[in-house]
Design an enzyme around this catalytic site. Structure first.
Site, PDB file in Angstrom:
ATOM      1  N   GLU A  93      23.170  60.178  53.734  1.00  0.00           N
ATOM      2  CA  GLU A  93      22.900  61.300  52.805  1.00  0.00           C
ATOM      3  C   GLU A  93      21.406  61.659  52.808  1.00  0.00           C
ATOM      4  OE1 GLU A  93      25.413  59.110  52.246  1.00  0.00           O
ATOM      5  OE2 GLU A  93      26.647  60.891  52.652  1.00  0.00           O
ATOM      6  N   ASN A  99      29.009  59.319  58.333  1.00  0.00           N
ATOM      7  CA  ASN A  99      29.190  60.786  58.348  1.00  0.00           C
ATOM      8  C   ASN A  99      27.976  61.466  58.957  1.00  0.00           C
ATOM      9  OD1 ASN A  99      27.653  59.905  55.906  1.00  0.00           O
ATOM     10  ND2 ASN A  99      27.465  62.133  55.608  1.00  0.00           N
ATOM     11  N   ASP A 143      32.467  64.418  54.455  1.00  0.00           N
ATOM     12  CA  ASP A 143      31.766  63.126  54.316  1.00  0.00           C
ATOM     13  C   ASP A 143      32.749  61.957  54.457  1.00  0.00           C
ATOM     14  OD1 ASP A 143      29.832  61.151  53.686  1.00  0.00           O
ATOM     15  OD2 ASP A 143      30.601  61.095  51.625  1.00  0.00           O
TER      16      ASP A 143
END
Lengths: 616, 654, 184, 338
Positions: free
Chosen positions: A216, A300, A342
């Protein structure tokens, strides 16, 4: 109103994918199905090389290289489990999410805590298991600012007299198991770029395998192999970028055409996007001593707003098999090319041999985050079957000929408009918490959640060291209203044998024992034992805080079977409690706050070890 | 005493009572009647009297004066804008200030000047033209003026407090939404819309009721003056168009105040929802502005060509069809928003069709001039100016009705030229003409002819100099609402010419105002029918007394004053001791009922203050709607509190 | 006469009866940065030994605090500079929540600006040199609006995004306490 | 039928001076605009005829009785109008109706042919409008050939290109008069426009829908080149920024990639990855600065970087208040981004 619509959608999804060969007999039944246990000949067995006989110790989080999380001890059985009683407890003095298992090695229990990553050694031979020593690695406080989903640690590993573990600020440390003195320490991650390390290392073939977290934060994912003795870097493979960085060479034989080609790690990204494209390794590794291949999943691609990274975004959200010594990639399978939800693919990889034709076929069993239970050939990565083990409407199924995941076009998020009712939500049908595989029943016991989400994509601005997400998310309970479930899945017949509906998402790993029991914990603190065959709940204990840690079973110095678990709510699901969040904001913790608004009322933060055994 | 005797007794008492009532007619006429009527219809003196008036003439005058003040203010802003745009890369006025200027200019002209002035003229003239003593719902009429006034004060007060809206008179979301218009600027604009459309709706209801029910006996629909027809169609259009913008602006306010998602694309709201609702009101709005002007042109042409307008039924049908068609073509404002192209071609056809009725009307006016003996005094000059200018605007309108052309011309200065041609050419020229024409009726004095002529030619030539070059700045690629433009695009000369033209137009307007004020004191005293007109408003004195007509006239033809050379036939019998008007049937205008007329009252003013407070405070807190409604309820209850009903002994006039 | 002076003179002349310009809406597009940078280490409300007293408030506070355009710009920066990644829409996540009344390092606008500029030990990055002072103060103004501090007339009810917390125009005002019940 | 000649004279006549028509509607540099010219001329001619009729009727109506104006005020009945007027009305009505129907049909067919041109596009570009600049992305089947640039388009002549339009904030309108009609960019919706440039040259376009404070300074430049030049340009733009060699430029490089600039701007091949502002990888190769506000030159770069708020007040580019030496270094580095 939303429930009715999702139920309706569910029906349509089922009808829609009825046509496709890929989604066969469809959804798991809601009520526990009663069926007699399978004969051993008919069901899967763990890969023998990777699952040696149980010596009563618990030296690595996955119990063995085949990641069975199965303890052969059978003193505690469905008959006497109701008398299970607490033996001793120990507070880890931390209140963040406790995802690690306690390790037990010849009479000593080792506990690795979330940030600030203390390492305790408890002497099990003495009553009340006092601490022999405590090792404090003192990781940088600022690393808490770049840990996306709670400052957790998923476990340490014991091998050849040393305890190996990672710290949040990206260091891998080896400590002498007896004295608690540091042997070596290697800095791998850089928090200024947003890198942290939360995974449990894998020690195999004289090497320690470690990967970074920070999907992230716009980091570039990699996996590193350190020499077990000295901690020096043996090899390092990135998950994006040119083939030489990804250690793809002549040996690389992916099964499907879409994964073949030169420098796909660059060609399937817009220019320079692969440098900040995620693909981190923060989950579980397995090792097959026979073929000397290490298997791991890749996280991801970044950012969540997929419009900003057109292309398949190789090699993210897929499974790599690499040679342990050279790191050269043997094969790769991309579960969700150009991932848009994700759905990191870092879940546990169980090595097993399933009956195939008249012999047995070496496979890997993967309850993947996108909601499909994959059975793939261990040698080539070919997908033998991919069956949803819960409610999925984000994808229409997997095309077995090309291995491609067929997305559901009207669930594809578009920038500027919220896409509603995407199931499974971003944490997937099952997140990182690993399932257990019992050779007795041949079933995989999957602790998972049942969440859907609204997803609004927007432009993400990359600033190194800050979140690079570009999406607003709100999660809520999926069809049926239960937010979690514990499913016993038969990988051979590709169906759920029984399933227990849980109110809260089940964020704790599972433990299977030789006595025919399965243990797991709930986020509001219940530690449950259920019958491995029928799924009937036989015993439960209310711990002080939510349980997301790995329960273990070991033989104590006195020869008796002990069950141990640490209760400390947290992780992405429990961040509402461990991060002291304000539940008035539904998009908190990347949308999870909306799904567990009631959690702060049901549990408080904690970090307590509980050890149970049968009374004398 | 039997039932029969009792009834007979009662009748005798009633007849006695009836005899005592003072009533206009043979027994009471002439100066004594006028004195008696004067005492009945006059309003109390002083400020409270001023605020309590229900006399349509007083309210009409206030509407016109207030609207002309806003015209001047709006015009001044236009001059500032033209100064900034006179030279390329000019930094005389900053960007945000310029955005405030063009927003205020657009909003003032459209909402605070041109619609209210048409309503004001209508409210003043229609009762006189229809031969009645008052409009229907006179208190509602007063209420409508105050709401308009408070709307204007809100907008210009905000401008003074430096929180003027800067989002354009059309306020497209999401720019006018909560995220991109911080503070209260857009709320103030939206609330000004609420004020002005409540006022417009009220005035429209008054006009419809007056036109349909209070015409002089004998004035059938076929004999009604064309201006009355125009105002009837306009009023009905207002009643259908205003609610659309009311809904849109209320939804914008609730989006901005309590965070609803009407226009939030993320939560499946839609930015185009605003455009559809706004333009569904927006296009009828420009016909609401234009149709009264056609009424003015018909009145002026009839009088100054000394013959009734040619093909009366064709003009009436043209008015009605324009009114209806106007609601079918709003999407031609949205040709560039990516809607399906087949739908667009429907709106191209509709936009073309709406030009036909207007073309027919123009033919009829020209035919009237052809067949009549036109006298080119100032009002007639404005009509000629109207025809020359408006037809250019109409034709550029046809050009931009075509999708491929509009995709190039939309939102450029070509459009600015088009709508100034149809609004100033189409509405302001006839307005100036009609103000000159009815000035003697309102003030009793004539405006100076020479000043009028100079004013006309300055206005006409100034207008062409100001707005014709804008066609070229548009074609050369100058978009609308830009506070500056780069040098080297060829825009320097057209913009300079426009600026010069703008100042000439300003001078012409100033000259008109000077002429108006000067003539108020030194203008020649107006004879009873200075232009030898045909309609009833010239049958009473100028300025008309409070009760308009001593006796209600009877109409036998479309041009009563021309046909009844001598004495207008009248009907008598209306009470002189009570305020009373005669209601007639809708189509045949046969006498129907006596309608008591409400007396001056402060409650409309108080009600408008209460409603105004609710509107303004609801910009700041949603509680304003709940708490604020109590004073409104009180004011409205008091307003509609029934007077004790004296049994009215009047039998219907047979 | 600079162009800005000429323009305001004209506007004033136009609106002859301009009363107190409503400062809540004052738009200052900072063409020149303001004064010195934020004093380092502005300590939060704490003990002032020997009857000491807190320093005078920063002069810029009144320009940004409670100012609608500044908060609107702050909202844009809050999303684009990835504050929303850690603090989400005030509920917190990796970072502490900003919509409640607990301010570990002080809830006044200058204290928040100092926190943004200096960063804090437990993971708040330091933005000095990455954002201009003007941007930092606008961010601080918006952050205060997450807990309903500024007046209801200056805040935006919602953003053009997924609806998250209740509109700021309706959130009750919670006076800021400099307290810390979290354990870090 | 190349009708550009006569049409061009009209504006020339009136505006008189020498001017560049490169933002004018008439320069007819694209297929779509040529059809616009033809249709515009048809409309203009028919409207001019109708206007002439009306004015003629008006003049005759004025002069007819003006001379024989009887001075006595003669009132009385005058209602029966001669029948020729009634037929004139009907004829006028029919003439107007047929004229309008003809125009509607002409417009309909032009619209259809333009839509047909849209069907066969070969190049796909995505333009995302932000408050007051254009984010341009050239899409390609192979993701690594996706090119991100800003405020400037290069188009190959003769190749139909489909531009997909998004908006990140308010409604804008993409309008390059010489190439095609305008099309709005609406948040939450996806609209598109097809252009078939016919003539090599430089064309200027501007945002045509009011979008806030700096709506006037949101222009873009479109360069129409040969197909070979276009591919050469695309290839060059894909290269990351070359590392500076001069010491001053290197100081500028350090400041830009670590200071405030990297928070909003991205430069290929460096750590600067911000997407809030335009991509600067090849800034110096563009013709204008700040979305067409100023032509690209060293002096303008200095003025813009030193104090953007005084040039484009309200724009998101802040005034950083750089010291002179930092300013020289930054501008020196930006100049190397060819």
């Amino acid at each position: 109103m939303r429930r009715v619509r999702t139920a309706l959608l569910g029906v349509i999804a089922v009808a829609a994918c009825a046509g496709l060969e890929a989604c066969n007999k469809g959804q798991p039944s809601t009520a526990p199905i009663k069926s007699e246990p399978l004969q051993s000949g008919e069901h899967a067995l763990p890969a023998s090389a990777a699952s040696p006989r149980d010596d009563g110790n618990w030296v690595m989080p996955s119990k063995d290289y085949a990641a069975t999380r199965f303890s052969a001890l059978n003193q505690i059985t469905p008959a006497n489990v109701s008398k299970l009683a607490i033996r001793f407890t120990f507070s880890t003095a931390t209140t963040k999410g406790y995802e690690a298992p306690p390790l037990v090695v010849n009479g000593t229990m080792y506990l690795i805590t979330p940030f600030p990553n203390f390492l305790y050694a408890l002497d099990l031979t003495k009553p009340g298991a006092p601490a022999k020593w405590v090792f404090k690695p003192k990781p940088l406080a600022a690393s808490q600012g770049v840990a996306c989903c709670d400052v957790v640690n998923r476990g340490a590993v014991y091998d050849a007299g040393k305890i190996f573990f990672n710290t949040l600020d990206g260091q891998t440390i080896a400590v002498d198991a007896n004295s608690g003195q540091q042997v070596w320490r290697t800095q791998l991650g850089d928090i200024q770029k947003g890198e942290t390390i939360t995974m449990a290392p894998l020690v195999a073939g004289g090497k320690v395998f470690v990967g970074n977290s920070g999907g992230e934060m716009g980091v570039r994912g990699w996996i590193a192999a350190l020499d077990e003795g000295s901690g020096k870097l043996a090899w390092k493979a990135f998950n994006t970028g040119p083939d030489k960085d990804v250690l793809i060479g002549p040996r690389f034989k992916p099964f499907y055409a879409s994964d073949q080609g030169k420098d796909l790690g660059v060609k399937t990204w817009p220019p320079d996007a692969w440098k900040i494209g995620g693909g981190t390794v923060w989950g579980w590794l397995s090792y097959d001593p026979e073929t000397k291949l290490v298997f791991y999943g890749v996280g991801n691609p970044g950012p969540w707003n997929a419009d900003q990274r057109p292309g398949d975004n190789k090699w993210t959200t897929g499974v790599f098999a690499r040679d342990i010594d050279t790191g050269q990639a043997a094969w790769f399978y991309q579960t969700t090319p150009h991932d848009i939800f994700d759905h990191d693919d870092i879940n546990e990889i169980i090595l097993a041999d399933i009956p195939w034709g008249n012999g047995r076929r070496p496979v890997i069993l993967r309850p993947a985050r996108a909601g499909f239970f994959y059975v793939q050939d261990r040698r080539t990565g070919q997908v033998l079957s991919a069956t949803p083990y819960g409610y999925v409407n984000a994808y229409r199924g997997v095309d077995l000929k090309t291995g491609a995941m067929l997305p559901n076009p009207d669930k594809e998020p578009k920038q500027g408009r919220v896409t509603r009712d995407i199931c499974p939500a971003a944490p997937g049908l099952k997140d990182w918490n690993p399932s257990a595989f019992s050779p007795l029943t041949g079933l995989v016991y999957i602790p998972h959640n049942n969440l859907c989400m609204d997803f609004g994509a927007m432009q993400a601005n990359y600033i190194a060291g800050t979140p690079y997400v570009g999406a607003d998310v709100k999660m809520y309970a999926g069809p049926g209203g239960n937010r979690g479930a514990f499913t016993a899945w038969d990988p051979v017949h590709r169906r759920a044998v029984w399933e227990i509906k849980e109110d809260l998402p089940v964020w704790s790993p599972a433990l299977a024992t030789g006595g025919g029991l399965v243990f797991y914990g709930t986020m509001d603190g219940w530690f449950k034992a259920v019958d491995a065959r029928t799924g009937r709940e036989l015993w439960k204990f209310k711990a002080g805080s939510g349980i997301i840690g790995q329960p273990i079973s070991y033989r104590g110095p006195d020869g008796r079977q002990y069950i141990a678990v640490v209760a400390g709510v947290g992780g992405w699901a429990g961040a509402v409690v461990s991060g002291k969040m304000d539940t008035r904001d539904p998009t908190g913790a990347l949308g999870f706050a909306n799904a567990v608004k009631d959690l702060p009322m049901k549990t408080t933060a904690g970090g307590m070890l509980y050890v149970f055994t049968l009374p004398r | 005493m039997t039932e029969l005797e009792r009834v007979r007794e009662e009748d005798k008492k009633l007849a006695a009572e009836r005899r005592k009532i003072a009533r206009d007619g043979p027994r009471l006429s002439g100066a004594k009647l006028e004195a008696r009527l004067e005492r009945t219809w006059k309003r109390p003196r002083g400020i409270l009297g001023w605020l309590a008036t229900v006399d349509h003439k007083e309210i009409g005058r206030r509407y016109i004066v207030t609207a002309l003040i806003f015209l001047a203010l709006g015009g001044a802003l236009a001059l500032l804008m033209r100064l900034q745009l006179a030279r390329p890369d000019n930094d005389m006025i900053g960007a945000s200030r310029f955005n405030e200027l063009f927003t205020m200019h657009g909003s003032t002209m459209m909402f605070l000047f041109v619609v209210p002035v048409m309503e004001g003229v209508a409210v003043y003239i229609i009762p006189l033209m229809l031969g009645t003593r008052s409009t229907a719902f006179p208190r509602l009429n007063a209420f409508s003026y105050y709401m308009y006034l408070f709307g204007g004060l809100l907008l210009w007060g905000a401008f003074a407090f430096n929180i003027a809206p800067d989002i354009g008179w059309f306020a497209y979301t999401p720019l006018s939404g909560p995220q991109f218009s911080p503070g209260k600027r857009a709320d103030i604009w939206a609330q000004m819309i609420t004020f002005t459309e409540v006022s417009a709706l009220a005035a429209a209801v008054v006009l419809v009721a007056t036109i349909l029910k209070t015409r002089a006996p004998g004035m059938t629909l076929a004999r009604m003056p064309l201006f009355a027809w125009a105002m009837l169609v306009v009023a009905i259009m207002i009643i259908f168009a205003m609610p659309s913008v009311a809904l849109a602006s209320s939804m914008l306010i609730s989006d901005r105040l309590v965070g609803t998602n009407f226009y939030n694309a993320y939560e499946h709201g839609d930015a185009l929802l605003w455009q559809h609702l706004f333009w569904f009101f927006g296009h009828p709005e420009v016909y609401i502005i234009f149709l009264p002007a056609t009424g003015f042109v018909s009145v002026i042409t009839e009088t100054f060509c000394r013959r009734p307008v040619f093909a009366y039924p064709v003009v009436v049908l043209a008015l009605i069809s324009t009114g209806i068609l106007a609601f079918g073509l709003w999407v031609h404002h949205m040709f560039a928003t990516g809607l399906p192209r087949v739908g667009y071609s429907f709106y191209t056809a509709a936009s073309m069709t709406v030009a036909i009725p207007t073309a027919l009307q123009i033919f009829c006016w020209l035919a009237t001039m052809w067949d009549g003996r036109p006298r080119f005094q100032v009002p007639m000059l404005y009509v000629v100016g109207f025809i020359v200018t408006f037809v250019i605007g109409g034709l550029t309108g046809v050009i931009i009705a075509s999708v491929p052309l509009d995709l190039q011309l939309h939102d450029t200065y070509f459009i600015v030229a088009h709508f100034h041609y149809v609004l100033i050419g189409g509405a302001v020229f006839p307005l100036l003409g009609i103000l000159t024409y009815w000035y003697p009726k309102i003030t009793g004095r004539m405006m100076s002819e020479t000043l009028g002529k100079i004013g006309f030619w300055m206005m006409f030539l100034g207008f062409q100099l100001a707005f014709f070059p804008m066609h070229f700045s548009g074609l050369l690629g100058m978009p609308r609402r830009v506070y500056t433009y780069p040098a080297g695009l060829g825009l320097e000369l057209p913009n300079l010419l426009s600026t010069v033209g703008a100042f000439v137009v300003a001078a012409a307007v100033l000259l008109f105002v000077i002429n108006g004020v000067y003539s108020l004191y030194r203008g020649a005293i107006a004879p009873p029918n200075p232009w030898d007109a045909a309609s009833l408003e010239w049958a009473t004195s100028s300025p008309p007394p409070d009760y308009n007509f001593a006796h209600i006239p009877v109409v036998k033809s479309r041009t009563p004053l021309w046909d009844e050379k001598g004495e207008l036939p009248v009907v008598t019998g209306l009470r002189a001791d009570e305020k009373e008007i005669l209601l007639t049937t809708v189509v045949a205008a046969a006498p129907d009922l006596r309608e008591p007329v409400p007396y001056p009252s402060l409650w409309p003013f108080i009600a408008s203050i209460a409603v105004g407070i609710v509107f303004i405070t609801s910009i700041f807190s949603p509680w304003a709607l709940t708490i604020g409604l109590i004073p409104c309820a009180i004011a409205l209850t008091a307003w509609f509190w029934p007077k004790e009903l004296k049994r009215n002994p009047e039998p219907v006039i047979s | 006469m600079s162009s800005r002076f000429r323009a305001s003179l004209l506007a004033l002349g136009l609106a002859a009866f301009a009363l107190a310009a409503c400062d809540r809406e004052e738009r200052h597009s900072r063409s020149k940065p303001l004064g010195e940078t934020i004093p380092a280490g502005e300590s939060p409300d704490t003990i002032w030994p020997a009857q000491g007293s807190p320093p005078p408030p920063d002069p810029r506070a009144k320009l940004y605090d409670n100012n609608a355009p500044a908060m609107a710009e702050g909202q844009f920066l809050y999303n684009q500079m990835n504050c929303v990644g850690c603090h989400s829409h005030g509920g917190g996540g990796m970072g502490p929540p900003l919509m409640d009344d607990e301010w570990r390092y002080g809830g006044r606008i200058d204290q928040i600006a100092a926190t943004i500029a200096e960063g804090r030990p437990n993971g708040m990055p330091s933005w000095r040199g990455k954002l201009t002072d003007d941007q930092i103060w606008k961010l601080a103004a918006y952050v205060r609006s997450l807990s309903g501090q500024p007046s209801k007339d200056a805040v935006a009810s919602r953003a053009e995004s997924m609806s998250a917390t209740t509109p700021q125009t309706l959130t009750p005002r919670e006076p800021a306490h400099t307290s810390d019940t979290a354990d870090q | 039928m190349r009708l550009r000649g006569p049409v061009l004279i009209l504006p020339l006549l009136l505006s008189g001076c020498d001017y560049q028509t490169y933002q004018s509607i008439f320069s007819g540099a694209a297929a779509e605009v040529r059809q616009f010219n033809i249709l515009f001329v048809i409309f203009l001619v028919i409207c001019a005829i109708m206007y002439a009729l009306v004015i003629a009727f008006l003049i005759v109506a004025i002069l007819r009785r003006h001379r024989a104006q009887a001075n006595v005020v003669e009132t009385g009945r005058h209602h029966e109008s001669d029948p020729s007027m009634r037929t004139g009305l009907i004829a006028w009505g029919v003439l107007v109706a047929t004229g309008l129907v003809a125009l509607a049909i002409a417009s309909f067919f032009t619209d259809r042919s333009m839509a047909k041109a849209a069907a066969s596009e070969k190049l796909s570009i995505t333009v995302t409008a932000n408050q007051w600049w254009w984010d341009v992305q050239y899409n390609s089947a192979e993701a690594s050939k996706t090119l991100r640039t800003a405020n400037e388009l290069h188009l190959p002549v003769g190749v139909p290109v489909r531009i997909t339009l998004h908006s990140n904030d308010v409604i804008h309108s993409f309008w390059v008069p010489s190439l095609a009609g305008k099309q709005d960019l609406i948040p939450g919706r996806e609209t598109d426009i097809t252009i078939v440039p016919r003539q090599i040259g430089i064309y200027r376009g501007q945002c045509a829908e009011f979008c806030g404070t700096q709506h006037a300074h949101m222009a873009l430049v479109v360069n129409v080149d040969t197909y070979a030049d276009f591919l050469k340009w695309w290839g060059h733009q894909l290269h990351p920024a070359s590392a500076p060699t001069a010491p001053l430029a290197q100081a500028g490089y350090r400041y830009v990639t670590t200071g405030q600039c990297a928070t909003c701007h991205s430069i290929g091949g460096t750590s600067a990855g911000g997407r809030v502002g335009p991509d600067l990888t090849h800034l110096a190769s563009r013709r204008t600065i700040a979305a067409g506000t100023m032509p690209m030159s060293k002096g303008n770069l200095y003025g813009w970087v030193e104090d953007p708020q005084s040039i484009k007040p309200g724009s998101r580019m802040p005034t950083i208040g750089l010291e002179p030496n930092q300013l020289h270094a930054v501008v020196a580095y930006l100049e190397t981004l060819k």
